[in-house]
Design an enzyme around this catalytic site. Sequence first.
Site, PDB file in Angstrom:
ATOM      1  N   ASP A 145       0.852  -1.194   0.000  1.00  0.00           N
ATOM      2  CA  ASP A 145       0.000   0.000   0.000  1.00  0.00           C
ATOM      3  C   ASP A 145       0.883   1.238   0.000  1.00  0.00           C
ATOM      4  OD1 ASP A 145      -2.346   1.516   0.011  1.00  0.00           O
ATOM      5  OD2 ASP A 145      -2.543   1.470   2.189  1.00  0.00           O
ATOM      6  N   ASP A 162       3.110   2.440   7.802  1.00  0.00           N
ATOM      7  CA  ASP A 162       1.809   1.812   7.551  1.00  0.00           C
ATOM      8  C   ASP A 162       1.931   0.453   6.850  1.00  0.00           C
ATOM      9  OD1 ASP A 162      -0.885   1.538   7.660  1.00  0.00           O
ATOM     10  OD2 ASP A 162      -1.362   3.132   6.227  1.00  0.00           O
TER      11      ASP A 162
HETATM   12  N1  LIG Z   1       5.720   6.926  13.225  1.00  0.00           N
HETATM   13  C1  LIG Z   1       4.993   7.993  12.862  1.00  0.00           C
HETATM   14  N2  LIG Z   1       5.485   9.233  13.035  1.00  0.00           N
HETATM   15  C2  LIG Z   1       4.752  10.322  12.678  1.00  0.00           C
HETATM   16  N3  LIG Z   1       3.515  10.272  12.152  1.00  0.00           N
HETATM   17  C3  LIG Z   1       2.958   9.067  11.954  1.00  0.00           C
HETATM   18  C4  LIG Z   1       3.663   7.861  12.292  1.00  0.00           C
HETATM   19  N4  LIG Z   1       2.869   6.805  11.991  1.00  0.00           N
HETATM   20  C5  LIG Z   1       1.735   7.331  11.485  1.00  0.00           C
HETATM   21  N5  LIG Z   1       1.771   8.680  11.453  1.00  0.00           N
HETATM   22  C6  LIG Z   1       0.686   9.585  10.984  1.00  0.00           C
HETATM   23  O1  LIG Z   1      -0.577   8.953  11.170  1.00  0.00           O
HETATM   24  C7  LIG Z   1      -1.243   8.767   9.918  1.00  0.00           C
HETATM   25  C8  LIG Z   1      -1.953   7.419   9.899  1.00  0.00           C
HETATM   26  O2  LIG Z   1      -1.030   6.364  10.114  1.00  0.00           O
HETATM   27  P1  LIG Z   1      -0.958   5.089   9.175  1.00  0.00           P
HETATM   28  O3  LIG Z   1       0.059   4.149   9.766  1.00  0.00           O
HETATM   29  O4  LIG Z   1      -0.742   5.503   7.765  1.00  0.00           O
HETATM   30  O5  LIG Z   1      -2.387   4.419   9.391  1.00  0.00           O
HETATM   31  P2  LIG Z   1      -3.671   4.287   8.452  1.00  0.00           P
HETATM   32  O6  LIG Z   1      -3.820   2.818   8.257  1.00  0.00           O
HETATM   33  O7  LIG Z   1      -4.783   4.822   9.280  1.00  0.00           O
HETATM   34  O8  LIG Z   1      -3.444   5.004   7.173  1.00  0.00           O
HETATM   35  C9  LIG Z   1      -0.149   8.880   8.870  1.00  0.00           C
HETATM   36  O9  LIG Z   1      -0.633   9.371   7.651  1.00  0.00           O
HETATM   37  C10 LIG Z   1       0.828   9.853   9.493  1.00  0.00           C
HETATM   38  O10 LIG Z   1       0.442  11.187   9.236  1.00  0.00           O
HETATM   39 MG   LIG Z   2      -1.790   5.194   6.016  1.00  0.00          MG
END
Ligand SMILES: Nc1ncnc2c1ncn2[C@@H]1O[C@H](COP(=O)(O)OP(=O)(O)O)[C@@H](O)[C@H]1O
Ligand SMILES: [Mg+2]
Length: 261
Positions: A145, A162
Amino acid sequence: MSGKEAMVYVVRCGDETRCAKIYKEASKRSFRQAVDYTENRRVRNSRETRAMAKGTRFGREVTEAAWQSAEVDALYRLAAAGVRVPVPHNFCDGVLLMELVTDADGDAAPRLNDVAFTPEQARLHHATLLKEVNRMLCAGIVHGDLSEFNVLLAADGPVIIDLPQAVDAAGNNHAKRMLLRDVNNLRGFFGQFATELLGTNYGEEIWALYASGGLRPESVLTGAYVRASGAVDLGYVMREIDDARAEEAARRLRLSSRPRA
Ligand SMILES: Nc1ncnc2c1ncn2[C@@H]1O[C@H](COP(=O)(O)OP(=O)(O)O)[C@@H](O)[C@H]1O
Ligand SMILES: [Mg+2]
């Protein structure tokens, strides 16, 4: 930050600021738990496997736990392989604690899609991310993804996030298709800023190297790919068509079962 599938919080651990990711309920999530992604994932025992297949409550709990732990497993494996992902710290009760990826001011880093790039920057980040995709594949993982929404721009360059849907490159029959899609997503995004990237074909090149056993983290890529000439593998073409049909059917089913706002 509320993402598609998780809520993400900035938290403090002693003197350190970290990031906590809490998964949303399975029913509120979108496409990525589809069978394509979880094909060949190992679970603990045959009772759990049977329960998952039957879709009992216990089975759904096992599926959910496996989904969540897939992300932390992938993070540990990729961090160990030197891929730029947030360093994982802990995973407990459905909460993943990891490094907070930050910008130059120490704030949560923006996603690529929130940033505009000069052509040079776009070329540079595109090349950096292809190396990361390469390194991931050498570690046996396809993101599945990867796009401008799942890459953060840290002060020292892009970081990939993610990963609950991460796919086993060798064990999953859809791995090639997902790798091509990941690489094409990067091409499409950075191609907006550096249009010559739109003519490249790194995905096929990377997969061909991987399939022949010749892919290394330091492999030099050209972006040009010459398809091998010879007999068409009709079985493969038919499987791709069947896959696309199944994916579309699953998408329609999801749309029809989603409650209307
Ligand atoms: N380790 C991290 N450090 C900073 N921001 C993060 C981190 N992990 C996630 N985020 C923020 O949270 C959002 C959602 O996390 P993500 O892992 O992409 O989950 P989802 O499955 O909901 O898309 C990301 O788009 C990012 O902006
Ligand atoms: Mg995401």
